[in-house]
Motif scaffolding. Structure first.
Motif, PDB file in Angstrom:
ATOM      1  N   PHE A 764       0.825  -1.198   0.000  1.00  0.00           N
ATOM      2  CA  PHE A 764       0.000   0.000   0.000  1.00  0.00           C
ATOM      3  C   PHE A 764       0.862   1.252   0.000  1.00  0.00           C
ATOM      4  N   HIS A 765       0.398   2.255  -0.733  1.00  0.00           N
ATOM      5  CA  HIS A 765       1.048   3.560  -0.771  1.00  0.00           C
ATOM      6  C   HIS A 765       0.014   4.596  -0.357  1.00  0.00           C
ATOM      7  N   ALA A 766       0.128   5.061   0.877  1.00  0.00           N
ATOM      8  CA  ALA A 766      -0.817   6.056   1.372  1.00  0.00           C
ATOM      9  C   ALA A 766      -0.504   7.421   0.775  1.00  0.00           C
ATOM     10  N   GLN A 767      -1.540   8.204   0.526  1.00  0.00           N
ATOM     11  CA  GLN A 767      -1.384   9.547  -0.005  1.00  0.00           C
ATOM     12  C   GLN A 767      -2.285  10.499   0.750  1.00  0.00           C
ATOM     13  N   SER A 768      -1.883  11.762   0.807  1.00  0.00           N
ATOM     14  CA  SER A 768      -2.804  12.767   1.292  1.00  0.00           C
ATOM     15  C   SER A 768      -3.968  12.840   0.319  1.00  0.00           C
ATOM     16  N   PRO A 769      -5.186  12.898   0.814  1.00  0.00           N
ATOM     17  CA  PRO A 769      -6.339  12.838  -0.096  1.00  0.00           C
ATOM     18  C   PRO A 769      -6.285  13.936  -1.162  1.00  0.00           C
ATOM     19  N   TYR A 770      -6.580  13.553  -2.397  1.00  0.00           N
ATOM     20  CA  TYR A 770      -6.726  14.560  -3.444  1.00  0.00           C
ATOM     21  C   TYR A 770      -7.910  14.196  -4.327  1.00  0.00           C
ATOM     22  N   ARG A 771      -8.556  15.210  -4.840  1.00  0.00           N
ATOM     23  CA  ARG A 771      -9.784  15.011  -5.618  1.00  0.00           C
ATOM     24  C   ARG A 771      -9.430  14.658  -7.056  1.00  0.00           C
ATOM     25  N   ALA A 772      -9.843  13.461  -7.459  1.00  0.00           N
ATOM     26  CA  ALA A 772      -9.578  12.997  -8.820  1.00  0.00           C
ATOM     27  C   ALA A 772     -10.781  13.173  -9.728  1.00  0.00           C
ATOM     28  N   LEU A 773     -11.983  13.301  -9.144  1.00  0.00           N
ATOM     29  CA  LEU A 773     -13.198  13.393  -9.965  1.00  0.00           C
ATOM     30  C   LEU A 773     -14.251  14.180  -9.213  1.00  0.00           C
ATOM     31  N   ASP A 774     -14.884  15.101  -9.924  1.00  0.00           N
ATOM     32  CA  ASP A 774     -16.068  15.796  -9.420  1.00  0.00           C
ATOM     33  C   ASP A 774     -16.894  16.193 -10.627  1.00  0.00           C
ATOM     34  N   THR A 775     -17.964  15.450 -10.885  1.00  0.00           N
ATOM     35  CA  THR A 775     -18.760  15.725 -12.090  1.00  0.00           C
ATOM     36  C   THR A 775     -19.506  17.046 -11.990  1.00  0.00           C
ATOM     37  N   ARG A 776     -19.497  17.693 -10.819  1.00  0.00           N
ATOM     38  CA  ARG A 776     -20.117  19.009 -10.689  1.00  0.00           C
ATOM     39  C   ARG A 776     -19.214  20.110 -11.203  1.00  0.00           C
ATOM     40  N   SER A 777     -17.914  19.809 -11.343  1.00  0.00           N
ATOM     41  CA  SER A 777     -16.932  20.824 -11.747  1.00  0.00           C
ATOM     42  C   SER A 777     -16.760  20.833 -13.248  1.00  0.00           C
ATOM     43  N   GLY A 778     -16.007  21.820 -13.709  1.00  0.00           N
ATOM     44  CA  GLY A 778     -15.699  21.907 -15.135  1.00  0.00           C
ATOM     45  C   GLY A 778     -16.741  22.729 -15.872  1.00  0.00           C
ATOM     46  N   PRO A 779     -16.484  22.959 -17.155  1.00  0.00           N
ATOM     47  CA  PRO A 779     -17.364  23.827 -17.923  1.00  0.00           C
ATOM     48  C   PRO A 779     -18.771  23.271 -18.079  1.00  0.00           C
ATOM     49  N   SER A 780     -18.909  21.946 -18.150  1.00  0.00           N
ATOM     50  CA  SER A 780     -20.233  21.369 -18.378  1.00  0.00           C
ATOM     51  C   SER A 780     -20.939  21.025 -17.083  1.00  0.00           C
ATOM     52  N   GLY A 781     -20.186  20.491 -16.103  1.00  0.00           N
ATOM     53  CA  GLY A 781     -20.797  20.084 -14.857  1.00  0.00           C
ATOM     54  C   GLY A 781     -21.898  19.067 -15.059  1.00  0.00           C
ATOM     55  N   ASN A 782     -21.669  18.142 -15.980  1.00  0.00           N
ATOM     56  CA  ASN A 782     -22.720  17.186 -16.324  1.00  0.00           C
ATOM     57  C   ASN A 782     -22.767  16.041 -15.339  1.00  0.00           C
ATOM     58  N   PRO A 783     -23.942  15.684 -14.818  1.00  0.00           N
ATOM     59  CA  PRO A 783     -24.058  14.484 -14.001  1.00  0.00           C
ATOM     60  C   PRO A 783     -23.970  13.232 -14.858  1.00  0.00           C
ATOM     61  N   VAL A 784     -23.808  12.095 -14.197  1.00  0.00           N
ATOM     62  CA  VAL A 784     -23.811  10.816 -14.892  1.00  0.00           C
ATOM     63  C   VAL A 784     -25.261  10.394 -15.064  1.00  0.00           C
ATOM     64  N   GLY A 785     -25.654  10.172 -16.306  1.00  0.00           N
ATOM     65  CA  GLY A 785     -27.053   9.921 -16.612  1.00  0.00           C
ATOM     66  C   GLY A 785     -27.523   8.551 -16.204  1.00  0.00           C
ATOM     67  N   PRO A 786     -28.830   8.330 -16.307  1.00  0.00           N
ATOM     68  CA  PRO A 786     -29.403   7.019 -15.947  1.00  0.00           C
ATOM     69  C   PRO A 786     -28.772   5.895 -16.758  1.00  0.00           C
ATOM     70  N   GLY A 787     -28.276   4.879 -16.059  1.00  0.00           N
ATOM     71  CA  GLY A 787     -27.670   3.739 -16.725  1.00  0.00           C
ATOM     72  C   GLY A 787     -26.361   4.014 -17.418  1.00  0.00           C
ATOM     73  N   ASP A 788     -25.790   5.214 -17.219  1.00  0.00           N
ATOM     74  CA  ASP A 788     -24.573   5.583 -17.937  1.00  0.00           C
ATOM     75  C   ASP A 788     -23.316   5.054 -17.257  1.00  0.00           C
ATOM     76  N   LEU A 789     -22.244   5.050 -18.029  1.00  0.00           N
ATOM     77  CA  LEU A 789     -20.918   4.658 -17.580  1.00  0.00           C
ATOM     78  C   LEU A 789     -20.023   5.883 -17.601  1.00  0.00           C
ATOM     79  N   TYR A 790     -19.291   6.105 -16.506  1.00  0.00           N
ATOM     80  CA  TYR A 790     -18.283   7.154 -16.475  1.00  0.00           C
ATOM     81  C   TYR A 790     -16.944   6.496 -16.250  1.00  0.00           C
ATOM     82  N   GLU A 791     -15.968   6.815 -17.109  1.00  0.00           N
ATOM     83  CA  GLU A 791     -14.646   6.191 -17.030  1.00  0.00           C
ATOM     84  C   GLU A 791     -13.639   7.223 -16.574  1.00  0.00           C
ATOM     85  N   LEU A 792     -12.764   6.812 -15.641  1.00  0.00           N
ATOM     86  CA  LEU A 792     -11.805   7.737 -15.031  1.00  0.00           C
ATOM     87  C   LEU A 792     -10.409   7.158 -15.101  1.00  0.00           C
TER      88      LEU A 792
END
Length: 881
Positions: A764-792
């Motif tokens: 294990f490699h512990a890290q100070s927490p950092y935000r890798a994903l926030d679908t509320r951020s960015g120019p679109s701020g698009n949520p993940v739709g019904p039945g959709d797949l989000y890849e990161l």
């Protein structure tokens, strides 16, 4: 696959007729040092601790049998006025051995002179700038070896009156190897009427413009000389053997781009022109003319598909191999490959002829010559008994290609034509396995031999440790934690090699599971001095190392089930390393009056961790320690699935569909199935979900057969579906689930990995927490739709070998009921597992351990809801092998 172990003996016999001699064996020598980049003294002993400052000082001090090792660049002309003895030469070379190390000589006086000496060896000197006069001058000397010399003076400073780049006068038993000349010269290598027994082998003569200057190497009467690995630029003739020269050998050389003739034997007798590669000459590839007698032209490859290479005069007469004048008597031409060239003649026999067949008809020569453009035609088809034959350009023995018939002649029927013996190099495949701490196992067992067996494996661990051995597995412990690159070099029986490399980091830690123990409860003065809830914006610091059975040293992170209860306002909790900046990350989210648990993995700094309440209201916090990671060692992690191992609704893991009774305990066998080994397992990681609860309550997951701990993993209200990640020690191969509720509850468990002390796993490699994903951020701020797949794609991980990532995943603003599945398995559309469950409008966090896709290091988030949802993911650590 065969190695011609007697080829050296065969070569000696073959060369006996042309006067070549083997290089003398070098006895062990003492060493002097020159290094002008450190504290040095020309009055000192020339030791490694106090080296000479100048080459001239070392040349004055050196004696027979000594080696002068040089570091740095010198504005000097090296004049060697001392001799060695047979078998114990005076040697000058770079401090570090190897084909890429050089000593630079600079300035207009740069160069090397050996006059009136014997038994001298010079290796690895690069002459830079625009020196005047002869650059390398050897005169009246015997048994002189010059190897890997590069003359880097370009044509900007060389006039038509410039003297030779390398000059040998009245020398005996000289050897020039790896000479590089980058100045305009004509011809590149020349031997006059007084020469005898000169051997030019493994030379690389590259020429490419029309400037004409005096000879690059001018040999005036040496006996038994050797010139190897030579590069020339901008010459009229590549190699010239003048009238009256006798017993010359030109073998395993590359000559390309001469404006006139690449190899010109102009009246010399007894010349062996053997196994050379000749390309793109404007006039003739190999020319034999004048009163030459006893010349052999065999095993050469003359090729060019360019009708006008190097800016040649289009009207120039081009011939591949040409024999003229009286030389037609007594010249042997055979086993060559002469590739067709548009508008040029393949051969000449006094006059040019149109084809190989015509050449055979008029000369009676070339019975085994080929006019093929197939590069494989040269394989295993040469004459190993051709006069003057040497090892190939790289010093390789002939190697048998098992897929090609042996059509050659002589004692070795699988020798190739041309300057290079074609071989299949071994593959270099490196696998790294790390145990907790800084120990790594480097495994090259996946490497495969080419045409010859692998004889050595060299592991360069990047910290100064280099291990060469005959076996493919090596072990090493790094003294410095951090990122390291390990390089593998495999070498076969003929010296052919290949390399491979991998990077990894050595700050990985082992896991030590513990039976759940309560380490913090702000309601009960556990871990704190009062029963006061955490104030709005307040922070609680908890000592974890050196307390509750944990060691004081080596604890790098802790795993706790954290629960918030009695919150008076909306908010979230951040758990992070003590003393560090508050991260933009959350571990638990709540609404007033809600009790919310979540598993937390957090780095430990100063032996402590911090809990920060971002709410405008107060909140009580409870933390149950379930394990810790340690730099001192522990169990390694093997990610899985996820795999559903328990569902009380579906007879998975139990024989009935009965929910767990009020106050009841369910025991689950976790080892010996579902990809988990029967032995060596210390703990399992599961995503546990409770559903259809009939009353308020909480679930405790703990080691089988042990006392029920004062700890909880999941809390619920009637009708709520609640998931949480659980890491629980394994005893007797089992874990227990206890329902503290006065009502029944169904339980679902998805196994995502296990910890083991046996076999290979990830650290294990512990890290100070950092935000890798926030679908509320960015120019679109698009949520993940019904039945959709989000890849990161998860950044910031180890360059190689990351196998799983630990994420704190939060869903927020859901429009409908649903659940989220997080997976790195791209082989199936969606596994039968859930990580987070929610109701409309609810914000739900959960810790997720997910294997990374091995091809691209990505993870997938599946929204199974009929409504959209926003997803937030904070990286808190990762596993790597």
């Amino acid at each position: 696959m065969r190695r011609p172990v007697s080829f050296g003996t065969i070569l000696v016999a073959l060369l006996a007729g042309v006067g070549a001699t083997a290089s003398p064996a070098h006895a062990a020598t003492t060493e002097l040092f020159v290094n002008n980049t450190v504290s040095c003294s020309d009055a000192g002993p020339g030791s490694a601790a106090q080296p000479f400052c100048t080459l001239s000082a070392s040349a004055a001090a050196v004696t027979a049998g000594q080696t002068v090792r040089v570091t740095g660049s010198y504005a000097e002309h090296l004049t060697i006025g001392k001799s060695g003895t047979a078998g114990s030469p005076v040697t000058f070379r770079p401090a570090v051995d190897g084909d890429t190390s050089w000593v630079a000589l600079t300035g207009t006086n740069a160069g090397i002179t050996v006059s009136g000496q014997h038994d001298v060896t010079i290796i690895g000197f690069q002459i830079q700038g625009v020196p005047t006069g002869t650059t390398v001058d050897v005169a009246n000397s015997t048994r002189v070896t010059i190897e890997r010399i590069e003359l880097a003076a370009l044509d900007s400073g060389v006039s038509a009156a410039a003297t030779a780049g390398v000059r040998l006068a009245s020398v005996t038993d000289s050897a020039l190897r790896s000479i590089r000349i980058k100045r305009d010269v004509r011809p590149a290598i020349a031997m006059d009427a007084a020469t005898s027994g000169v051997v030019v082998t493994s030379a690389y003569v590259r020429v490419n413009d029309g400037s004409l200057h005096p000879g690059g190497i001018e040999i005036l009467g040496p006996h038994n000389s050797v010139v190897r690995s030579v590069v020339y630029y901008s010459v009229d003739t590549g190699i010239l053997v003048g009238a009256g020269a006798t017993g010359t050998v030109l073998a395993s050389d590359y000559v390309t781009g001469a404006l006139g003739t690449a190899i010109d034997n102009a009246g010399a007798s007894g010349t062996a022109i053997t196994n050379n590669n000749v390309a793109n000459p404007c006039s003739t590839g190999i020319r034999v003319s004048g009163a030459s007698t006893g010349v052999s032209v065999q095993n050469n490859v003359v090729y060019s598909n360019d009708a006008n290479p190097n800016g040649c005069d289009p009207a120039a007469t081009g011939v591949g191999v040409g024999v003229y004048d009286a030389a037609v008597s007594g010249t042997t031409v055979d086993y060559n490959i002469v590739e067709p060239r548009t508008g040029k003649s393949l051969y000449a026999w006094t006059t040019p002829v149109a084809s190989l067949e015509a050449f055979r008809a008029v000369s009676g020569q070339g019975a085994h010559d080929l006019d093929s453009t197939d590069p494989d035609a040269r394989i295993d088809s040469g004459n190993s008994a051709a006069p003057g034959r040497q090892l190939d350009y790289f010093g390789k023995f002939p190697v048998d290609d098992p897929d090609v018939p042996n059509t050659g002649s002589g004692p070795i029927t699988y020798a190739d034509r041309g300057a290079r013996e074609l071989t299949r190099t071994p593959s270099a495949v490196l696998a790294l396995t790390q145990r907790p701490g800084s120990e790594v196992t480097a495994d090259a067992s996946g490497s495969r031999p080419g045409w010859l067996p692998i004889t050595s494996y060299t592991f360069d661990f990047g910290d100064g440790t280099v291990v060469t051995q005959a076996t493919p597995v090596a072990h090493h412990t790094f003294t410095v934690r951090g990122e390291h690159a390990v390089q593998l070099t495999v070498k076969d029986d003929n010296g052919d090699l290949n390399t491979g490399a991998k990077k990894f980091i050595t700050d990985g830690d082992g896991y030590v599971p513990v039976s759940p123990v309560r380490v913090l409860d702000t309601r009960a003065k556990i871990g704190v001095d009062t029963t006061t809830p955490v104030a709005p914006g307040g922070t609680v610091t908890l000592q974890v190392a050196g307390a509750n059975g944990l060691p004081a040293d080596g604890v790098t992170s802790v795993t706790m089930n954290v629960t918030v209860t009695e919150p008076t306002a909306n908010g979230f909790l951040s758990v992070y390393p003590d003393g560090q900046s508050l991260p933009n990350a959350s571990n638990l989210n709540w609404t007033p009056g809600l009790t919310v648990p979540n598993l937390v993995v957090v780095s430990v700094v100063n032996g402590k961790v911090d809990f920060h309440n971002t709410s405008p209201g107060t909140v009580h916090v409870v933390a149950d320690l379930v394990g810790y990671h340690s730099s001192a060692g522990g169990s390694v992690f093997a990610p899985l699935g996820p795999v559903r191992v328990l569902d009380t609704r579906e007879r998975i893991g139990i024989p009935t569909t009965t929910p767990i009774a009020p106050g009841g305990t369910l025991t689950l066998q976790v080892t010996g199935g579902n990809g988990v080994p029967a032995t060596g397992v210390t703990a399992v990681t599961m995503n546990v979900t409770v559903t259809q609860p009939a009353a308020n309550g909480f679930l405790t997951v703990y080691p089988d057969g042990q006392a029920l701990p004062n700890a909880s993993n999941l809390n619920w209200t009637p009708g709520l579906t609640a998931p949480n990640l659980v890491v629980v020690p394994v005893v007797n191969g089992k874990v227990a689930f206890h329902n503290t509720s006065p009502g029944t509850v169904h339980v679902v468990a998805d196994l995502v990995g296990y910890y083991t002390t046996a076999g290979n796993g990830a650290v294990f490699h512990a890290q100070s927490p950092y935000r890798a994903l926030d679908t509320r951020s960015g120019p679109s701020g698009n949520p993940v739709g019904p039945g959709d797949l989000y890849e990161l794609g998860v950044g910031g991980l180890s360059p190689d070998g990351a196998t799983a990532v630990v994420l704190n995943v939060t869903v927020t603003e859901p429009k409908d009921f649903g659940f989220l599945t997080v997976t790195g398995d791209f082989r199936q559309e969606k596994p039968n597992a859930s990580n987070l469950n929610w109701r409309p409008g609810q914000t739900v966090p959960n810790l997720v351990v997910v294997p990374l896709n091995p091809e691209n290091g990505r993870v997938r988030f599946y929204n199974t809801s009929s409504g959209s949802v926003h997803i937030v993911a904070d990286v808190v650590g990762f596993y790597s092998r």
